[in-house]
Design a protein around this motif. Structure first.
Motif, short mmCIF file in Angstrom:
data_model
loop_
_atom_site.label_atom_id
_atom_site.label_comp_id
_atom_site.label_asym_id
_atom_site.label_seq_id
_atom_site.Cartn_x
_atom_site.Cartn_y
_atom_site.Cartn_z
N LEU A 65 0.81 -1.21 0.00
CA LEU A 65 0.00 0.00 0.00
C LEU A 65 0.84 1.26 0.00
CD1 LEU A 65 -2.73 -0.98 2.62
CD2 LEU A 65 -2.97 -0.94 0.14
N LEU A 66 2.17 1.11 0.14
CA LEU A 66 3.04 2.27 0.24
C LEU A 66 3.14 3.01 -1.09
CD1 LEU A 66 5.88 0.69 2.39
CD2 LEU A 66 4.38 2.57 3.09
N ALA A 245 -3.73 5.81 3.19
CA ALA A 245 -4.49 4.70 2.60
C ALA A 245 -5.69 5.32 1.89
CB ALA A 245 -4.92 3.73 3.68
N LEU A 246 -5.71 5.21 0.56
CA LEU A 246 -6.73 5.88 -0.24
C LEU A 246 -7.61 4.86 -0.95
CD1 LEU A 246 -4.49 8.61 -1.94
CD2 LEU A 246 -5.82 8.82 0.17
N LEU A 247 -8.89 5.15 -1.00
CA LEU A 247 -9.84 4.38 -1.80
C LEU A 247 -10.79 5.37 -2.46
CD1 LEU A 247 -10.81 1.32 0.47
CD2 LEU A 247 -9.48 1.28 -1.65
N SER A 263 -4.27 -4.79 6.75
CA SER A 263 -3.16 -3.87 6.97
C SER A 263 -3.29 -3.27 8.37
CB SER A 263 -3.16 -2.76 5.91
OG SER A 263 -3.17 -3.29 4.61
N PRO A 264 -2.82 -3.97 9.39
CA PRO A 264 -3.01 -3.50 10.77
C PRO A 264 -2.32 -2.18 11.07
CG PRO A 264 -1.54 -5.40 10.69
CD PRO A 264 -2.16 -5.28 9.34
N GLU A 265 -1.34 -1.80 10.24
CA GLU A 265 -0.64 -0.55 10.50
C GLU A 265 -1.43 0.67 10.02
OE1 GLU A 265 0.30 -1.60 6.28
OE2 GLU A 265 0.09 -2.67 8.18
N VAL A 266 -2.47 0.46 9.26
CA VAL A 266 -3.27 1.56 8.73
C VAL A 266 -4.26 2.02 9.79
CG1 VAL A 266 -4.97 2.23 6.99
CG2 VAL A 266 -3.02 0.81 6.34
N SER A 267 -4.20 3.29 10.13
CA SER A 267 -5.07 3.84 11.18
C SER A 267 -6.37 4.41 10.65
CB SER A 267 -4.33 4.93 11.97
OG SER A 267 -3.88 5.95 11.08
N ALA A 275 -10.41 13.24 -8.65
CA ALA A 275 -9.25 14.14 -8.71
C ALA A 275 -8.29 13.93 -7.55
CB ALA A 275 -9.73 15.59 -8.72
N GLY A 276 -8.64 13.03 -6.62
CA GLY A 276 -7.76 12.79 -5.48
C GLY A 276 -8.02 13.68 -4.29
N VAL A 277 -9.14 14.39 -4.32
CA VAL A 277 -9.49 15.29 -3.22
C VAL A 277 -10.23 14.49 -2.15
CG1 VAL A 277 -10.82 17.33 -2.56
CG2 VAL A 277 -9.63 17.25 -4.77
N PRO A 278 -9.79 14.55 -0.88
CA PRO A 278 -10.46 13.80 0.18
C PRO A 278 -11.92 14.25 0.35
CG PRO A 278 -8.31 14.57 0.92
CD PRO A 278 -8.59 15.25 -0.38
N VAL A 279 -12.82 13.26 0.41
CA VAL A 279 -14.25 13.54 0.57
C VAL A 279 -14.74 13.07 1.93
CG1 VAL A 279 -16.56 13.09 -0.35
CG2 VAL A 279 -14.62 13.40 -1.91
N ARG A 280 -14.30 11.89 2.36
CA ARG A 280 -14.68 11.35 3.65
C ARG A 280 -13.46 10.70 4.30
NH1 ARG A 280 -19.26 13.29 5.61
NH2 ARG A 280 -19.88 11.37 6.69
N SER A 281 -13.47 10.70 5.63
CA SER A 281 -12.40 10.10 6.41
C SER A 281 -12.98 8.96 7.24
CB SER A 281 -11.75 11.14 7.32
OG SER A 281 -10.83 10.55 8.20
N VAL A 282 -12.42 7.76 7.09
CA VAL A 282 -12.89 6.59 7.81
C VAL A 282 -11.86 6.24 8.89
CG1 VAL A 282 -13.56 4.17 7.65
CG2 VAL A 282 -14.12 5.74 5.78
N HIS A 283 -12.26 6.35 10.15
CA HIS A 283 -11.37 6.04 11.27
C HIS A 283 -11.41 4.54 11.55
CE1 HIS A 283 -10.17 5.76 15.56
NE2 HIS A 283 -9.36 6.75 15.22
N ARG A 284 -10.27 3.93 11.73
CA ARG A 284 -10.17 2.48 11.86
C ARG A 284 -11.07 1.93 12.98
NH1 ARG A 284 -6.22 -1.24 10.49
NH2 ARG A 284 -6.44 -3.19 11.63
#
Length: 551
Positions: A65-66, A245-247, A263-267, A275-284
Motif C-alpha cells: 500500500l506504500l 491509505a486511499l480508496l 493492513s493493521p498498520e493503517v489507522s 481528482a484525489g481530493v479527500p471527501v470522507r475520512s474513515v477512522h479504523r
C-alpha cells in the motif's frame, strides 16, 4: 527463446522520514540478471518507459500500500511525453497517480528542456509527483531544477561531506516547496549529518537494503532534533507526512474492511474523488466497531463506506505543526485521534499526519528549548542564537549580530546588592525581548551579557528601546553598551567569524562614556559610533554617525 524480461526482477528500497522514522514510500529498482538493459534504456526511450510499466506491475504483485517511486530518464520524458502506458499501468494496478513519484534521472545534457518541462507539466496535471534525482552529483542545471519545481529533490550521500551545499539546497527546496532527500546513506554518522544539514527524508543500506520483498520495517538510529525552524511558528507539516491509505469515494464498506483487516498498520482510510481530493475520512476503530456490531456486516457491507465516514480534516502542505493542532482541536473529542489529510495546492491528498507524531516532536522541541533557557531571564542561551546565525549564513541572508551589556555591573552588585542586580538583568532582558520584532531573536549569554540576532532594518528601534530607557539600580542611574556587526552574504563563514568580528566592537563600545552603540561591518576595518562619548571628547558632546544599513 528467452526474453529479456525473463531475466529481470525488481528490488524495493524504503524511503524513510527522518523525523518520524516511518517509511514514506518504496523506490522500485530494476535488477537485470544479464545484459545491458539499463544502459540500453538510457538510449532507448521506449524501453525505459516499458521498464517503468513493469516496475509498477511488480509492486502490484507484492500488494504493497506504500507510495511508489519509479525511475525514468529525463530523455525518455522529453521524447515520449506523457507516458500513457505508465498511467494505464497505475490505473490497472488499482493505484492513484498521486501515489506514484516519478524520479527523473539524469543525464540532462542534450535533453530538449522545453519538451521535458512540457512532459512533466502533463504528468503533474495527471496527478503524478515529480522528484529530481541525482542533483548535486549529476548534470542538472540549477535553472532547470527551479523550472521543474519538483516535489522532492534527491541528493547523493557524497554531498554530506559538504554540509554547506546541503543546507543551501534545503533553503532552495523550501523556496520551491520541495522535500530534501539524501540517497545512499550507509552509516549512522551519515544519517546524523543528513538530518543536521536539513534533509527531511533519506534512503540507503543503513535503513534497509534493496530487497525483493517491500520492507515496511526499517532501522532508524536514534537521532536528536533536526535544525530548528527560523521562525517560532513550528516545524513544517511536511516533516511528518505519512503515506495515506486511499480508496475511491464509491468504495463499499466491505472494501474498506478488507483493507483495514489486511493492513493493521493503517489507522484510517481516506475516500477521495476522481481528482484525489479527500471527501470522507474513515477512522479504523470507529469503522470496525460499527461493522462488528450486531447486524453490522449485514447492514453495511455492500453500502458505500462514505456513510460510515466523517468529513475529512485537511491542512495544506505548507502548514505548520501548530496549525495542524488547531485543526485537530476543532470538533468533538472522539476525533482527536483521526489522521489529518495533507493536501497540495489543488486539494489532492499527498499523505496524512498523525497527532502522536506532532505531539512527540513538539514536546521534544519544547524540552530542548527549556533546557537551554537562562533561569534568570527565561531567554535562550548563546547556542540558540548562534545556530540561527549559521542558518542565515547558509541561506545567504544579511543579518546583524549585536552584543549588549550593563556598564560597570560589578559596581551595581557591590553597591545595590545582587537582588537589585538580578532585577536589573531581568528588566533589560524583558525590554530586549519586547523590542525584538519580526525575525529578531534575543539570547542571554550569562551574567549581564545578551546577544541579539536581527534584520538590519530593525536595529534602530531596538537600540532606541533599550538605550533610551532610564535604567537604575538601588536608586543609582545605569547605562548600557551595545555593539553590532552587520554580516552580508559571503562576509563570514559561520557564527564564530561573526563573533570574532563583534569582539573589537564590544571593546570599542565599552570605551565610550554614557549609553553607547557602535556598528561595524564584517570584513571591513573601522566602526561607526552611533551613541556614546569618546573618552577625550569634551563633556556634553556626542558622536553621531549615519544610519546603519546594508548598502
Amino acid at each position: 527463446m528467452q526474453s529479456w524480461t525473463d531475466t529481470l526482477h525488481f528490488a524495493f528500497q524504503p524511503v524513510v522520514n527522518l523525523t518520524t522514522g516511518g517509511v514514506t514510500g518504496l523506490e522500485i529498482l530494476a535488477r537485470p540478471e544479464a545484459g545491458d538493459i539499463l544502459a540500453r534504456a538510457r538510449r532507448e526511450p521506449e524501453l525505459d518507459g516499458q521498464l517503468a510499466v513493469l516496475a509498477v506491475r511488480a509492486a502490484a504483485r507484492k500488494e504493497t500500500l506504500l507510495p511508489l517511486h519509479v525511475n525514468v530518464f529525463a530523455g525518455t520524458l522529453a521524447d515520449l511525453g506523457g507516458l500513457t502506458p505508465l498511467h494505464n499501468a497505475v490505473r490497472e494496478a488499482g493505484r492513484l497517480p498521486w501515489e506514484v513519484t516519478l524520479d527523473v534521472v539524469p543525464p540532462y545534457t542534450h535533453v530538449p528542456q522545453p519538451a521535458l518541462l512540457e512532459a512533466l507539466a502533463a504528468l503533474r496535471d495527471q496527478g503524478f509527483r515529480i522528484s529530481a534525482d541525482g542533483v548535486g552529483d549529476g548534470d542538472a542545471p540549477l535553472r532547470l531544477l527551479v523550472d521543474i519545481a519538483p516535489d522532492l529533490v534527491k541528493l547523493d550521500a557524497s554531498l554530506l561531506a559538504r554540509p554547506a551545499a546541503v543546507r543551501a539546497m534545503r533553503t532552495l527546496c523550501d523556496e520551491l516547496g520541495a522535500l530534501l532527500v539524501v540517497e545512499g546513506v550507509e552509516t549512522e554518522p551519515q544519517c546524523a549529518a543528513a538530518l543536521s544539514a536539513g534533509a527531511q527524508w533519506a534512503q540507503g543500506a543503513l535503513f534497509a537494503p534493496p530487497s525483493r520483498l517491500p520492507a515496511a520495517d526499517v532501522y532508524v538510529p536514534h537521532l536528536g532534533p533536526g535544525p530548528e525552524p527560523e521562525t517560532r511558528s513550528g516545524p513544517s507539516v511536511r516533516e511528518f507526512v505519512r503515506p495515506a491509505a486511499l480508496l475511491p469515494v464509491t468504495a463499499s464498506a466491505d472494501q474498506v474492511r478488507a483493507l483495514l483487516t489486511g493492513s493493521p498498520e493503517v489507522s484510517g482510510v481516506l475516500l477521495v474523488d476522481r481528482a484525489g481530493v479527500p471527501v470522507r475520512s474513515v477512522h479504523r476503530s470507529r469503522f470496525l466497531l460499527s461493522m462488528s456490531g450486531r447486524y453490522g456486516h449485514a447492514l453495511y457491507a455492500d453500502r458505500p463506506a462514505a456513510k460510515l465516514g466523517d468529513p475529512p480534516r485537511t491542512v495544506g502542505v505548507d502548514a505548520t505543526a501548530w496549525e495542524v493542532l488547531d485543526v485537530v482541536a476543532v470538533g468533538g473529542r472522539d476525533r482527536t485521534s483521526d489522521d489529518v489529510a495533507v493536501v497540495d495546492r489543488n486539494g489532492r491528498c499527498v499523505g496524512v499526519v498523525r497527532l502522536a507524531d506532532l505531539v512527540r516532536a513538539l514536546a521534544e522541541n519544547q524540552v530542548e528549548e527549556a533546557a537551554g533557557l537562562n533561569p534568570l531571564t527565561r531567554l535562550p542561551g548563546s547556542d540558540a542564537i548562534t545556530g540561527k546565525a549559521d542558518r542565515r549564513i547558509a541561506a545567504g541572508r544579511t543579518f546583524a549580530l549585536s552584543w549588549l551589556d550593563i556598564d560597570h555591573f560589578k559596581q551595581v552588585n557591590d553597591g545595590a546588592g545582587f537582588a537589585a542586580g538580578d532585577e536589573l538583568i531581568r528588566s533589560v532582558g524583558a525590554a530586549l525581548q519586547s523590542a525584538a520584532a519580526g525575525n529578531a531573536r534575543v539570547g542571554h549569554i550569562g551574567g549581564d551579557d545578551f546577544l541579539v540576532l536581527a534584520d538590519p532594518e530593525g536595529l534602530v528601534p531596538l537600540a532606541a528601546a533599550v538605550l533610551d530607557a532610564p535604567w537604575s539600580a538601588g536608586g543609582h542611574p545605569v547605562t548600557l553598551s551595545l555593539a553590532t556587526v552587520l554580516c552580508r552574504p559571503g562576509s563570514v563563514a559561520d557564527h564564530r567569524q561573526s563573533a570574532a568580528c563583534l569582539a573589537p566592537l564590544k571593546k570599542a563600545a565599552k570605551s565610550l562614556r554614557g549609553a553607547s552603540w557602535v556598528v561595524g561591518h564584517a570584513g571591513q576595518a573601522g566602526y561607526e559610533i552611533r551613541r556614546g562619548v569618546p573618552p577625550l571628547a569634551p563633556a556634553g558632546t556626542e558622536a553621531v554617525g549615519a544610519e546603519p544599513g546594508v548598502g
